[in-house]
Design a protein around this motif. Structure first.
Motif, PDB file in Angstrom:
ATOM      1  N   GLY A 250     -14.359  28.235  70.365  1.00  0.00           N
ATOM      2  CA  GLY A 250     -14.359  26.784  70.229  1.00  0.00           C
ATOM      3  C   GLY A 250     -15.449  26.371  69.246  1.00  0.00           C
ATOM      4  O   GLY A 250     -16.562  26.887  69.290  1.00  0.00           O
ATOM      5  N   VAL A 251     -15.116  25.451  68.345  1.00  0.00           N
ATOM      6  CA  VAL A 251     -16.055  25.042  67.300  1.00  0.00           C
ATOM      7  C   VAL A 251     -16.119  23.523  67.245  1.00  0.00           C
ATOM      8  O   VAL A 251     -15.091  22.849  67.363  1.00  0.00           O
ATOM      9  CB  VAL A 251     -15.632  25.589  65.917  1.00  0.00           C
ATOM     10  CG1 VAL A 251     -16.710  25.287  64.879  1.00  0.00           C
ATOM     11  CG2 VAL A 251     -15.349  27.080  65.976  1.00  0.00           C
ATOM     12  N   ALA A 252     -17.328  22.996  67.056  1.00  0.00           N
ATOM     13  CA  ALA A 252     -17.510  21.559  66.852  1.00  0.00           C
ATOM     14  C   ALA A 252     -18.270  21.359  65.545  1.00  0.00           C
ATOM     15  O   ALA A 252     -19.276  22.029  65.290  1.00  0.00           O
ATOM     16  CB  ALA A 252     -18.279  20.938  68.009  1.00  0.00           C
ATOM     17  N   LEU A 253     -17.784  20.452  64.725  1.00  0.00           N
ATOM     18  CA  LEU A 253     -18.405  20.115  63.444  1.00  0.00           C
ATOM     19  C   LEU A 253     -18.809  18.650  63.478  1.00  0.00           C
ATOM     20  O   LEU A 253     -17.995  17.794  63.829  1.00  0.00           O
ATOM     21  CB  LEU A 253     -17.424  20.371  62.292  1.00  0.00           C
ATOM     22  CG  LEU A 253     -17.798  19.803  60.925  1.00  0.00           C
ATOM     23  CD1 LEU A 253     -19.000  20.543  60.338  1.00  0.00           C
ATOM     24  CD2 LEU A 253     -16.608  19.865  59.973  1.00  0.00           C
ATOM     25  N   ALA A 254     -20.058  18.357  63.118  1.00  0.00           N
ATOM     26  CA  ALA A 254     -20.544  16.975  63.153  1.00  0.00           C
ATOM     27  C   ALA A 254     -21.292  16.647  61.873  1.00  0.00           C
ATOM     28  O   ALA A 254     -21.867  17.532  61.222  1.00  0.00           O
ATOM     29  CB  ALA A 254     -21.451  16.753  64.357  1.00  0.00           C
ATOM     30  N   LEU A 255     -21.277  15.355  61.504  1.00  0.00           N
ATOM     31  CA  LEU A 255     -22.068  14.856  60.393  1.00  0.00           C
ATOM     32  C   LEU A 255     -23.205  14.022  60.982  1.00  0.00           C
ATOM     33  O   LEU A 255     -22.958  13.028  61.675  1.00  0.00           O
ATOM     34  CB  LEU A 255     -21.219  14.005  59.446  1.00  0.00           C
ATOM     35  CG  LEU A 255     -21.962  13.372  58.273  1.00  0.00           C
ATOM     36  CD1 LEU A 255     -22.583  14.440  57.373  1.00  0.00           C
ATOM     37  CD2 LEU A 255     -21.024  12.467  57.454  1.00  0.00           C
ATOM     38  N   ASN A 256     -24.447  14.431  60.715  1.00  0.00           N
ATOM     39  CA  ASN A 256     -25.632  13.766  61.262  1.00  0.00           C
ATOM     40  C   ASN A 256     -26.524  13.244  60.143  1.00  0.00           C
ATOM     41  O   ASN A 256     -26.398  13.660  58.983  1.00  0.00           O
ATOM     42  CB  ASN A 256     -26.436  14.723  62.142  1.00  0.00           C
ATOM     43  CG  ASN A 256     -25.708  15.079  63.423  1.00  0.00           C
ATOM     44  OD1 ASN A 256     -24.669  14.505  63.744  1.00  0.00           O
ATOM     45  ND2 ASN A 256     -26.248  16.033  64.167  1.00  0.00           N
TER      46      ASN A 256
ATOM     47  N   LYS B 244     -31.633  11.487  55.501  1.00  0.00           N
ATOM     48  CA  LYS B 244     -30.919  12.586  54.845  1.00  0.00           C
ATOM     49  C   LYS B 244     -29.786  13.055  55.748  1.00  0.00           C
ATOM     50  O   LYS B 244     -29.974  13.260  56.946  1.00  0.00           O
ATOM     51  CB  LYS B 244     -31.871  13.743  54.541  1.00  0.00           C
ATOM     52  CG  LYS B 244     -32.951  13.383  53.536  1.00  0.00           C
ATOM     53  CD  LYS B 244     -33.832  14.571  53.235  1.00  0.00           C
ATOM     54  CE  LYS B 244     -34.885  14.223  52.201  1.00  0.00           C
ATOM     55  NZ  LYS B 244     -35.746  15.373  51.875  1.00  0.00           N
ATOM     56  N   SER B 245     -28.626  13.254  55.154  1.00  0.00           N
ATOM     57  CA  SER B 245     -27.470  13.694  55.936  1.00  0.00           C
ATOM     58  C   SER B 245     -27.413  15.216  55.996  1.00  0.00           C
ATOM     59  O   SER B 245     -27.976  15.910  55.143  1.00  0.00           O
ATOM     60  CB  SER B 245     -26.173  13.151  55.333  1.00  0.00           C
ATOM     61  OG  SER B 245     -25.981  13.666  54.026  1.00  0.00           O
TER      62      SER B 245
ATOM     63  N   MET C   5     -19.193  17.248  52.097  1.00  0.00           N
ATOM     64  CA  MET C   5     -19.542  18.514  52.747  1.00  0.00           C
ATOM     65  C   MET C   5     -18.809  18.643  54.087  1.00  0.00           C
ATOM     66  O   MET C   5     -18.272  19.714  54.412  1.00  0.00           O
ATOM     67  CB  MET C   5     -21.058  18.578  52.958  1.00  0.00           C
ATOM     68  CG  MET C   5     -21.560  19.874  53.559  1.00  0.00           C
ATOM     69  SD  MET C   5     -21.461  21.266  52.418  1.00  0.00           S
ATOM     70  CE  MET C   5     -22.748  20.815  51.227  1.00  0.00           C
ATOM     71  N   TYR C   6     -18.786  17.589  54.838  1.00  0.00           N
ATOM     72  CA  TYR C   6     -18.112  17.580  56.140  1.00  0.00           C
ATOM     73  C   TYR C   6     -16.628  17.885  55.989  1.00  0.00           C
ATOM     74  O   TYR C   6     -16.068  18.718  56.719  1.00  0.00           O
ATOM     75  CB  TYR C   6     -18.318  16.221  56.801  1.00  0.00           C
ATOM     76  CG  TYR C   6     -17.586  16.037  58.108  1.00  0.00           C
ATOM     77  CD1 TYR C   6     -18.176  16.395  59.309  1.00  0.00           C
ATOM     78  CD2 TYR C   6     -16.300  15.491  58.141  1.00  0.00           C
ATOM     79  CE1 TYR C   6     -17.508  16.223  60.514  1.00  0.00           C
ATOM     80  CE2 TYR C   6     -15.630  15.324  59.338  1.00  0.00           C
ATOM     81  CZ  TYR C   6     -16.233  15.691  60.514  1.00  0.00           C
ATOM     82  OH  TYR C   6     -15.563  15.523  61.701  1.00  0.00           O
ATOM     83  N   GLU C   7     -15.973  17.217  55.061  1.00  0.00           N
ATOM     84  CA  GLU C   7     -14.528  17.401  54.860  1.00  0.00           C
ATOM     85  C   GLU C   7     -14.206  18.811  54.384  1.00  0.00           C
ATOM     86  O   GLU C   7     -13.176  19.376  54.764  1.00  0.00           O
ATOM     87  CB  GLU C   7     -14.014  16.350  53.870  1.00  0.00           C
ATOM     88  CG  GLU C   7     -14.037  14.937  54.444  1.00  0.00           C
ATOM     89  CD  GLU C   7     -13.799  13.873  53.393  1.00  0.00           C
ATOM     90  OE1 GLU C   7     -13.733  14.228  52.184  1.00  0.00           O
ATOM     91  OE2 GLU C   7     -13.688  12.688  53.754  1.00  0.00           O
TER      92      GLU C   7
END
Length: 290
Positions: A254-260, A266-267, A181-183
């Protein structure tokens, strides 16, 4: 309200008593030299009148306190006050025409009224350091794969930040589903905004190895970075020993994408949009004040 009315009545009555008493005092003061007795008598009369005025004022106050509001009448000068008018539908619509498109069908720099006029439901959300924030539902564009969208308008009442929290994913120990999902979103965001920069902080793994020191074999430990997607990647993200995020920038956004990973293992992904043009305008305004 009744207490205020009582105080108002007392303030109106007492100065009047003092004014009448002062007139009497001036009159008897003129007679003081020629007739001392009359002057003393006048003083006593003055004190009686002042006491009576005070008693009348107190009685009036008690009466006001036991009088129903609908029967209470006070003469108060009519003062024309400025009315704060809510923006009309036409004004809100005109504002929307001059604003830039934002994610999920929203509009950058839009006011709370404008966003509500688009049919969006805004629920106040407490967020430290971010004033005037709301959880948004019924968005113009379906927020597929996202469970929560939060908007921040700031003190200026201009939409400048949008945070999207992805749906929870029942993931594998290597966080393989969350990584996919992140990629995918990293690729899409780079396509739209560009300038992708990736930041991966790996968890460190301690390994032992044999080395020869001065002709003798010894065991030494070494810290080795774990690879992304390793068998323990999900727990590493959860514990904070590893982190993964990317940034993007283009067209003033500006955009930031993170995987938590949440406490239940649960991710989920988080996308944080900020309108850099609005932030720059506010900095310029502050600079002009200096």
């Amino acid at each position: 309200m009744l207490k205020k009315a009582a105080l108002l009545t007392m303030s109106c009555l007492i100065p009047l008593g003092f004014a009448q008493a002062q007139d009497n005092a001036d009159f008897y003061q003129d007679l003081l030299i020629s007739d001392e007795f009359k002057a003393n008598e006048a003083k006593q009369q003055q004190q009686k009148e002042m006491q009576q005025q005070m008693m009348n004022a107190q009685e009036s106050a008690r009466s006001l306190l036991t009088t129903k509001t609908k029967n209470l009448k006070i003469d108060v000068p009519q003062v024309e006050r400025r009315k704060v008018l809510a923006p009309s539908d036409k004004e809100v619509a005109a504002e929307a025409q001059n604003l830039a498109a934002a994610p999920f069908g929203l509009l950058w720099k839009a006011s709370v009224a404008t966003i509500k006029n688009m049919g969006v439901i805004l629920t106040p959300a407490e967020q430290e350091d971010y004033v005037n924030s709301f959880v948004a539902t019924q968005l113009p564009v379906d927020a597929k794969n996202f469970r929560r969208i939060q908007l921040t308008f700031g003190e200026e009442d201009e939409l400048w930040r949008i945070i999207a929290y992805g749906d929870f994913i029942n993931d594998t120990p290597s966080a393989s589903k969350g990584l996919r999902m992140y990629e995918m979103y990293a690729r899409l965001l780079n396509q739209k905004y560009g300038n992708q920069k990736d930041f991966y902080t790996p968890a460190m793994k301690t390994i032992e190895k044999e080395v020869v020191v001065q002709g003798r074999q010894t065991i030494q430990t070494e810290q080795v970075p774990e690879k992304m997607g390793n068998p323990n990647f999900l727990s590493q993200l959860q514990q904070g020993t590893a982190s993964l995020y990317s940034t993007f920038e283009g067209n003033g956004i500006g955009v930031a994408l993170a995987l938590n990973v949440d406490g239940g293992g649960k991710s989920y992904i988080v996308i944080d949009y900020k309108n850099l043009k609005i932030l720059q305008e506010r900095e310029d305004e502050a600079l002009n004040i200096l």
